[in-house]
Design a protein around this motif. Structure first.
Motif, PDB file in Angstrom:
ATOM      1  N   PRO A 180       0.806  -1.234   0.000  1.00 24.08           N
ATOM      2  CA  PRO A 180       0.000   0.000   0.000  1.00 24.08           C
ATOM      3  C   PRO A 180       0.833   1.276   0.000  1.00 24.08           C
ATOM      4  N   ASP A 181       2.117   1.164   0.395  1.00 24.34           N
ATOM      5  CA  ASP A 181       2.977   2.347   0.447  1.00 24.34           C
ATOM      6  C   ASP A 181       3.276   2.911  -0.943  1.00 24.34           C
ATOM      7  N   ILE A 182       2.978   2.140  -1.980  1.00 24.70           N
ATOM      8  CA  ILE A 182       3.409   2.544  -3.317  1.00 24.70           C
ATOM      9  C   ILE A 182       2.708   3.809  -3.807  1.00 24.70           C
ATOM     10  N   ASN A 183       1.483   4.043  -3.346  1.00 21.17           N
ATOM     11  CA  ASN A 183       0.756   5.243  -3.775  1.00 21.17           C
ATOM     12  C   ASN A 183      -0.474   5.435  -2.882  1.00 21.17           C
ATOM     13  N   ILE A 184      -1.130   6.558  -3.073  1.00 23.57           N
ATOM     14  CA  ILE A 184      -2.439   6.768  -2.431  1.00 23.57           C
ATOM     15  C   ILE A 184      -3.477   6.722  -3.540  1.00 23.57           C
ATOM     16  N   PRO A 185      -4.346   5.699  -3.536  1.00 26.27           N
ATOM     17  CA  PRO A 185      -5.314   5.588  -4.629  1.00 26.27           C
ATOM     18  C   PRO A 185      -6.226   6.804  -4.714  1.00 26.27           C
ATOM     19  N   ARG A 186      -6.561   7.168  -5.944  1.00 24.09           N
ATOM     20  CA  ARG A 186      -7.439   8.310  -6.176  1.00 24.09           C
ATOM     21  C   ARG A 186      -8.862   8.013  -5.706  1.00 24.09           C
TER      22      ARG A 186
ATOM     23  N   GLU B  10     -24.543   4.368  -6.704  1.00 19.68           N
ATOM     24  CA  GLU B  10     -23.948   3.761  -5.506  1.00 19.68           C
ATOM     25  C   GLU B  10     -22.449   4.053  -5.420  1.00 19.68           C
ATOM     26  N   LEU B  11     -21.769   3.941  -6.569  1.00 20.38           N
ATOM     27  CA  LEU B  11     -20.323   4.192  -6.572  1.00 20.38           C
ATOM     28  C   LEU B  11     -20.025   5.658  -6.272  1.00 20.38           C
ATOM     29  N   ILE B  12     -20.818   6.561  -6.866  1.00 20.82           N
ATOM     30  CA  ILE B  12     -20.591   7.992  -6.643  1.00 20.82           C
ATOM     31  C   ILE B  12     -20.833   8.336  -5.174  1.00 20.82           C
ATOM     32  N   ARG B  13     -21.883   7.753  -4.602  1.00 23.59           N
ATOM     33  CA  ARG B  13     -22.154   7.986  -3.176  1.00 23.59           C
ATOM     34  C   ARG B  13     -20.979   7.486  -2.317  1.00 23.59           C
ATOM     35  N   LYS B  14     -20.492   6.298  -2.646  1.00 27.03           N
ATOM     36  CA  LYS B  14     -19.388   5.705  -1.895  1.00 27.03           C
ATOM     37  C   LYS B  14     -18.113   6.545  -2.043  1.00 27.03           C
ATOM     38  N   ASN B  15     -17.888   7.040  -3.260  1.00 24.88           N
ATOM     39  CA  ASN B  15     -16.703   7.879  -3.479  1.00 24.88           C
ATOM     40  C   ASN B  15     -16.816   9.192  -2.704  1.00 24.88           C
ATOM     41  N   MET B  16     -18.026   9.769  -2.677  1.00 25.99           N
ATOM     42  CA  MET B  16     -18.212  10.999  -1.906  1.00 25.99           C
ATOM     43  C   MET B  16     -18.028  10.735  -0.417  1.00 25.99           C
ATOM     44  N   ARG B  17     -18.495   9.575   0.054  1.00 30.27           N
ATOM     45  CA  ARG B  17     -18.293   9.239   1.467  1.00 30.27           C
ATOM     46  C   ARG B  17     -16.802   9.207   1.792  1.00 30.27           C
ATOM     47  N   GLU B  18     -16.044   8.556   0.905  1.00 35.87           N
ATOM     48  CA  GLU B  18     -14.596   8.469   1.115  1.00 35.87           C
ATOM     49  C   GLU B  18     -13.967   9.866   1.073  1.00 35.87           C
ATOM     50  N   PHE B  19     -14.412  10.675   0.097  1.00 41.95           N
ATOM     51  CA  PHE B  19     -13.917  12.052  -0.026  1.00 41.95           C
ATOM     52  C   PHE B  19     -14.196  12.819   1.269  1.00 41.95           C
ATOM     53  N   ALA B  20     -15.441  12.702   1.765  1.00 40.93           N
ATOM     54  CA  ALA B  20     -15.842  13.467   2.954  1.00 40.93           C
ATOM     55  C   ALA B  20     -15.050  13.015   4.182  1.00 40.93           C
ATOM     56  N   LEU B  41     -10.873  23.200   0.164  1.00 41.23           N
ATOM     57  CA  LEU B  41     -11.788  22.069   0.013  1.00 41.23           C
ATOM     58  C   LEU B  41     -12.617  22.221  -1.270  1.00 41.23           C
ATOM     59  N   PHE B  42     -13.056  23.441  -1.539  1.00 42.32           N
ATOM     60  CA  PHE B  42     -13.866  23.651  -2.745  1.00 42.32           C
ATOM     61  C   PHE B  42     -13.044  23.452  -4.017  1.00 42.32           C
ATOM     62  N   LYS B  43     -11.746  23.684  -3.930  1.00 48.29           N
ATOM     63  CA  LYS B  43     -10.873  23.408  -5.071  1.00 48.29           C
ATOM     64  C   LYS B  43     -10.869  21.895  -5.343  1.00 48.29           C
ATOM     65  N   LYS B  44     -10.797  21.123  -4.266  1.00 47.17           N
ATOM     66  CA  LYS B  44     -10.817  19.654  -4.413  1.00 47.17           C
ATOM     67  C   LYS B  44     -12.173  19.177  -4.930  1.00 47.17           C
ATOM     68  N   LEU B  45     -13.250  19.794  -4.435  1.00 49.01           N
ATOM     69  CA  LEU B  45     -14.585  19.419  -4.907  1.00 49.01           C
ATOM     70  C   LEU B  45     -14.712  19.690  -6.402  1.00 49.01           C
ATOM     71  N   ALA B  46     -14.131  20.815  -6.837  1.00 49.28           N
ATOM     72  CA  ALA B  46     -14.188  21.153  -8.264  1.00 49.28           C
ATOM     73  C   ALA B  46     -13.421  20.111  -9.085  1.00 49.28           C
ATOM     74  N   GLU B  47     -12.278  19.692  -8.571  1.00 50.66           N
ATOM     75  CA  GLU B  47     -11.443  18.718  -9.305  1.00 50.66           C
ATOM     76  C   GLU B  47     -12.178  17.396  -9.530  1.00 50.66           C
ATOM     77  N   VAL B  73     -25.008  15.751  -1.888  1.00 48.97           N
ATOM     78  CA  VAL B  73     -25.282  16.764  -0.864  1.00 48.97           C
ATOM     79  C   VAL B  73     -25.527  16.076   0.481  1.00 48.97           C
ATOM     80  N   GLU B  74     -26.246  14.959   0.454  1.00 45.79           N
ATOM     81  CA  GLU B  74     -26.514  14.214   1.684  1.00 45.79           C
ATOM     82  C   GLU B  74     -25.213  13.738   2.329  1.00 45.79           C
ATOM     83  N   GLU B  75     -24.357  13.105   1.534  1.00 43.53           N
ATOM     84  CA  GLU B  75     -23.109  12.549   2.102  1.00 43.53           C
ATOM     85  C   GLU B  75     -22.179  13.644   2.600  1.00 43.53           C
ATOM     86  N   LEU B  76     -22.119  14.763   1.855  1.00 44.48           N
ATOM     87  CA  LEU B  76     -21.282  15.884   2.305  1.00 44.48           C
ATOM     88  C   LEU B  76     -21.823  16.440   3.616  1.00 44.48           C
ATOM     89  N   SER B  77     -23.155  16.590   3.692  1.00 46.78           N
ATOM     90  CA  SER B  77     -23.775  17.179   4.882  1.00 46.78           C
ATOM     91  C   SER B  77     -23.624  16.279   6.096  1.00 46.78           C
TER      92      SER B  77
END
Lengths: 255, 379
Positions: A180-186, B10-20, B41-47, B73-77
């Motif tokens: 896991p040290d190889i990178n931080i997954p996006r 489902e994937l987008i929700r899960k990704n937002m959860r991880e992001f949050a 944070l808003f720069k990252k949200l834009a990316e 919006v739910e997951e961020l909140s």
């Protein structure tokens, strides 16, 4: 332009496993995820492609319900996926999984440069699929990789070992298993997820395979690990200290 | 009837959860305490294309549906309702208004940078004397040659101090009544428009709120949004979309209250047993979980109607009314479950309770939602 193959496993997300009061594991409301270190393998392949071109092919062996995992992998930078699916593939051992992967990589992909696997899976962590796959393909395998580069037909890797770091190289094609040290997954963006649905997926069934692996494993029972605790109080006077030492002897802590 | 989300949702929700969890949770308490807008944070949200989810890709958005935006919006909140709300009003009202009513040129000029998250949008309607009673507004926009000249004072403008692109509502013809209000796109830096100081609020503290003062603020006629006199109808459409977002924000707050209450009540031992085993506590949690499910289904149903291009005004108001009141009611219970610890700064439930209150007030108070709903069912 290197052809990079990233193998991944779709596993139960352990964050959703609940332990019942009877000490059993409740898997009724679990969610699934790409095995943690396999995410690192996919990420490394995507980064290599973004840095120096080529293509990333994501390959997985699993049950037919794992389609979400295939989309997840494609949203992480892979260009195409090979989805080898059968209801019986949920219970494969490392040997069978490696045999299937080897056949598909050899016959369907053929001209590849590097195969990337996670060092071990989040659920079983046998650390065997990558190594067995290399053996089946008859190519070198570099394990415990924490840094990776391609240089003029060779792969150069840093392996993190218990007593130090080893820098090794091997001719391509080769298999690497990454730490896991190889990178931080996006974290895939919204557009990455949406575009994943439009990427090509080659679905391969059990009947399409020349090897006919049978699951050698069967789950007899599944239980939460237990740690029994006992509580006994001692005072600080001489009698209690003697009792305390006696208790440690009795438990085998002191001899 | 199929209550399942798509795999993409489902994937987008899960990704937002991880992001949050990765980017929002670690700063949520700090930006609340300091009333700070987290630009980083808003720069990252834009990316990650999170700032324009339901806007078509040709206008800078992700081109997904409104339900997907609602889930985000739910997951961020759930982590920080100020952040969830800022995304909600930016996308649900500012971006949606230009997307629905803007000309091709306006979309290219204003919507693209907004939907990409490079520019933050604001909705400038409320005035010191005109809240629920929109018609009591006094700000005017007089046609003068090739321009409109805006004069008046607005207040409680979310993203006021931090916005880039303002949707400003003003009378072009007060005598025309409901057909006299118009909307204008006013970019930051326009001479005559000034944002006031950020208000020191009870909750939702990192969302920036201020007065907006317009003094002979001149905007070219091409910045008129939609048709002259259509402002009120556009504002109501904006509210319909925004209210689904506030409902989602309330669901996120409520989910967080439940998460915290479950965790704490299993750990906290009183009378020799975790308090989750005491019926007084477990019933509070049962009610919380039930209302959460109801609020969530009302919210998703409103978003789905929007995606199916059906009327959703009543359903948006119902979702917002129910979810907001449930969030308020149960964040109070969540603090109760936490006892003294929940009353102290640093406990997440303390922030949730303060943040919940605004959901019953803005984008139409609960009373205003009841007006919309009763108006619909008694029609």
């Amino acid at each position: 332009m290197p052809v990079l193959v990233a193998c991944f496993k779709w596993v139960v997300d352990e964050a959703y496993i609940r332990r019942t009061s009877a000490g059993e594991l409740d898997l009724s409301s679990v969610s699934y995820k790409i095995s943690d270190y396999d995410r690192n393998a996919l990420e490394e392949a995507a980064r290599m492609k973004e840095a120096s071109g080529g293509s990333v092919l994501a390959v997985t062996v699993g049950v037919p319900e794992s389609t979400k995992g295939v989309k997840d992998a494609l949203s992480r930078g892979a260009d195409q996926a090979f989805f080898i699916a059968d209801p019986s593939f949920g219970m494969l051992g490392a040997s069978e999984t490696a045999a299937i992967l080897a056949e598909v990589i050899r016959t369907r992909i053929g001209n590849f440069d590097l195969v990337l696997c996670g060092e071990g899976s989040s659920d079983l962590y046998n650390q065997q699929v990558g190594i067995r796959l290399a053996e089946r393909l008859g190519i070198p395998c570099l394990s415990f990789v924490q840094k990776l580069e391609l240089e003029e037909g060779r792969v150069v890797a840093e392996r993190r070992l218990e007593d130090g770091i080893e820098r090794v190289s091997a001719p391509l094609p080769a298999v690497v298993t990454v730490l896991p040290d190889i990178n931080i997954p996006r974290i895939p963006g919204v557009k990455d997820t949406l575009s994943a649905s439009r990427k090509p997926v080659v679905t391969i069934g059990k009947d399409d395979l020349a090897v006919a692996p049978d699951a050698h494993f069967r789950t007899i029972s599944l239980a939460a690990s237990r740690l029994d605790r006992q509580c006994e109080r001692f005072g600080a006077d001489e009698t209690d200290i003697r009792r305390f030492i006696g208790a440690l002897r009795q438990k085998g802590v002191l001899r | 009837m199929d209550f399942r989300l798509t795999e993409e949702q489902e994937l987008i929700r899960k990704n937002m959860r991880e992001f949050a969890e990765k980017y929002v949770d670690p700063i949520a308490a700090e930006i609340d305490e300091n009333s700070r807008h987290p630009a980083e944070l808003f720069k990252k949200l834009a990316e990650g294309d999170w700032m324009g989810i339901p806007i078509p890709q040709e206008y800078g958005g992700a081109g997904a549906d409104y339900l997907t935006h609602t889930l985000v919006v739910e997951e961020l909140s759930r982590s920080c309702s100020s952040t969830g709300f800022t995304v909600s009003i930016h996308v649900g009202i500012a971006c949606m208004l230009v997307n629905l009513f803007g000309s091709e040129d306006q979309k290219k000029k204003f919507l693209v940078p907004m939907a990409k998250g490079q520019h933050l949008g604001a909705f400038v309607l409320t005035e010191p004397g005109a809240g629920t009673d929109v018609m009591a507004a006094t700000t005017t926009a007089m046609a003068e040659g090739a321009d409109y000249v805006i004069n008046g004072t607005k207040t409680f403008t979310s993203n006021g101090p931090t916005g880039d692109t303002y949707m400003v509502f003003a009378w072009t013809d007060k005598a025309a009544g409901r057909k006299g209000l118009s909307a204008f796109i006013v970019p930051r830096g326009t001479v005559g428009m000034k944002a006031g100081e950020h208000f020191n609020k009870m909750g939702l503290r990192s969302s920036q709120t201020s007065e907006m003062v317009f003094k002979d603020c001149r905007v070219p006629k091409e910045n008129l949004l939609g048709k002259e006199g259509n402002g009120l109808a556009m504002a109501m459409t904006g509210f319909d979309h925004g209210r689904v977002g506030i409902a989602a924000q309330s669901v996120g707050i409520l989910q967080a209250a439940l998460d915290e209450s479950i965790r704490y009540s299993k750990e906290r031992v009183q009378f020799g047993t975790p308090i989750a085993r005491h019926q007084a506590i477990s019933w509070m949690i049962a009610d919380m979980a039930t209302d959460l499910s109801a609020a969530r289904y009302l919210t998703y149903a409103a978003a789905c109607l929007k995606d199916q291009k059906q009327p959703f005004s009543k359903e948006a108001s119902m979702a917002k009314l129910f979810a907001a009141e449930a969030a308020m009611k149960h964040t109070i219970k969540a603090v109760q479950i936490h006892g003294g610890y929940g009353y102290c700064k640093g406990a997440k439930v303390e922030r949730l309770m303060r943040d919940a209150k605004i959901t019953e007030i803005y984008e139409g108070t609960s009373e205003a939602q009841r007006m919309v709903i009763s108006g619909n069912v008694l029609r």
